[in-house]
Write an enzyme that holds these catalytic residues in place. Sequence first.
Site, short mmCIF file in Angstrom:
data_model
loop_
_atom_site.label_atom_id
_atom_site.label_comp_id
_atom_site.label_asym_id
_atom_site.label_seq_id
_atom_site.Cartn_x
_atom_site.Cartn_y
_atom_site.Cartn_z
N ASP A 16 0.48 -0.94 0.00
CA ASP A 16 -0.40 0.02 0.23
C ASP A 16 1.02 1.83 0.27
OD1 ASP A 16 -2.33 1.81 0.08
OD2 ASP A 16 -3.39 0.44 1.57
C1 BGC Z 1 -4.80 3.68 0.04
C2 BGC Z 1 -4.90 2.19 -1.08
C3 BGC Z 1 -5.11 2.75 -2.87
C4 BGC Z 1 -3.67 3.88 -2.19
C5 BGC Z 1 -3.17 4.57 -4.00
C6 BGC Z 1 -3.87 4.45 -0.24
O1 BGC Z 1 -3.28 4.89 0.88
O2 BGC Z 1 -4.85 2.63 0.85
O3 BGC Z 1 -6.58 1.71 -0.98
O4 BGC Z 1 -4.91 1.74 -3.35
O5 BGC Z 1 -3.27 4.59 -1.72
O6 BGC Z 1 -3.95 5.54 -4.18
#
Ligand code: BGC
Length: 751
Positions: free
Chosen positions: A290
């Site tokens: 993530d």
């Molecule tokens: C989120 C993800 C997301 C990623 C990219 C993160 O903060 O938890 O779900 O895909 O950002 O935007």
Amino acid sequence: MKKYQFILVPVLILALMTNVKLIGQNRTIEEKVDSLLAIMTLEEKIGQMNQYNGFWEVTGPAPEEGDAKQKYEHLKKGLVGSVLNVKGVDEVRKLQELVVSESRLGIPLIFGYDVIHGHRTMAPIPLGESASWDLKAIEKSARVAAIEASSVGLNWTFAPMVDISRDARWGRVMEGAGEDPFLGSKIGIARVKGFQGDDVSAYNTIAACAKHFAGYGFSESGKDYNTVDVGTSTLYNIIFPPFKAIVDHDVKTVMNSFNILNGIPATGNSFLQRDVLKEKWAFDGFIISDWGSGFEMIAHGFAKDLKHVAELAANAGSDMDMESSAYVKHLKTVVEEGKVDIRKIDDAVRRILKVKYELGLFDDPYRYCNEKRESELIGHKDHHDAVLEMAKKSIVLLKNEGQLLPLAKNQKRIAVIGALAADKNSPLGSWRADAIENSAISVLEGLEKYSKNITYAKGADVITGSATFINELTINKTDRSGFQEAITLAKTSEKVILVLGEHGFQSGEGRSQVNLDLPGVQQELLEEIYKVNQNIVLVLMNGRPLTIPWAEEHIPTILETWHLGNQSGNAIAQVLFGDYNPSGKLPMTFPRNVGQVPIYYNYFNTGRPGPIDLVFWAHYTDEKNDPLYPFGHGLSYTEFEYTNLQIDASDNNVIKVGVTVKNIGKVTGEEVAQLYIRDKVASVVRPVKELKGFEKFSLEPNESKHVEFTLTSKELGFYDQEGNFIVESGTFDVMIGTSSQKGLTGSFERQ
Ligand code: BGC
């Protein structure tokens, strides 16, 4: 367009060549991956494991200094495998061109984006769509999103989120399918099918991503990013199943997670990533971290610095690093020091290259770059038609006493009250990808198409100030200046439609809350209006279950509409005026009081489940145990009668249970018949109820249907403490009905 040529020369010679565009024809993807891997330097391999966020105006000049300059150089050197948040054919093409033509091997980038519920044309938030229990419609909605996303150069979405959650305080419940692993698995599969289609290499399909592995929905106290500490029973039986289901349906990627799970951060967790996902489940796609979750292992107290992050994450099986820069900065040294085996790097890179081949990026890196498709498909009318259907199906009729709904077409003097009624932005919800601000049809606009007898008064704002970063200061807790106008209007109206709830950005990532009541002064507004006119239809617009016990007690009709996307107002108006008969069922329990949270239908009995005396049993002294609205609840303008429960347990391996459902009302309607079981005595205690089947169908007045479900070991078994799937003999209760709390019950013996 540059085509890759396969050059049939020994690997040794290839290794000496630079700028090799190597891809074979008539060879398997695995063979092509191996050939490519054989000529990659360690640096180039690690480059594939690095993902950057979109960082400079691609159409502008190349950056001259700072972070952007460095990233630009890395792209040219083949030190970037993927980017996120770069979209639009022009931008994608330019970036792809830079990498393909300048880097030594010209390995194309994969372009990721959070296409969560639509790209430009917004569908309902995922929790709302889940309320439809309509797998075909959900698949179609994801398909529409994929068509739009792929037409702007994207080939990968970070969706679906299949985190089960029982805690409405967690803002990200809007992004999932609710509290149930069975429903969540089916919906996850539908979404993956919609995104990836039958052929992920097609120019109009995109790779999906199961996230967040694992346990993110169980963050303590509903606070985003918080500690997760769950037992094995919950992990194997509640959290894992939707991930397993979509891994079995060939989801191409998985995202790990910000949280720790029982003391180990997900990104550095080899039990999750290697033992479970890659070994036990034989997942053969790649895992992306993530956003910065590698880096965050330092704050967790698991890694001492970024170099340590690279070592821990790579060893644990996190294949691609989103925005931590740990791999690009340190992985080479860590490998050279012998702390990460090169075979682990090769495995990660193989997985990434494999997905790139599967997407067709090596055949044509610009496969998703077609200006004509971009201009024709974005916001296409067919897409609006699809999300309108989806939006109607997502609406849940929570209560309809006195048959206030549907409204008569010639209804006189309708008051529409509430800031959300005129809001063209909130219905777009959180995670709105490339949606155009204020582009939703508001409830007011939808209703005005039906009737000239509508008068609007705002009553009160939901928030004041900036919408993007909502906090306790931006909720309107003081401004009641619009009350009087609304009260006067309500007094002189026949019916009042009050649209209350949450602003579109009140749920989503980083939007946890301790309070689930109607925000700000809206509850007061509701009570003031009620004093002068009780013919109220309360239209809720929100991204999570709310606590509305007063409304349930006093307001005759309540409609849950979530954040429904671009066609919100049209969908709501069609339901209010009876052109669409609501059929949604709650995918998440609505508590009476936030103090009941986490609250869910598939709980375990305590040793003292019922009142054994006044004090010493499992209950609260100041609130009931049961929820305000249970999981699976949802009414219709017609009524369904369940009779004739039949159970045939003669074949242990295929137990059949069925009922007859009849439409005993006056209008055609859709029902979702739900099957629940309870394994009465087991070696690991089982929940009081578990959803194990559902079917949605339409019945005309007086029409009936025999609905039959089969229960095999798949439905009757469960995971033990070691994660083994077992099926036991004994007594099972069954219930088939209209919600998790209402239905016909029986039982059978499994030999
Ligand atoms: C989120 C993800 C997301 C990623 C990219 C993160 O903060 O938890 O779900 O895909 O950002 O935007």
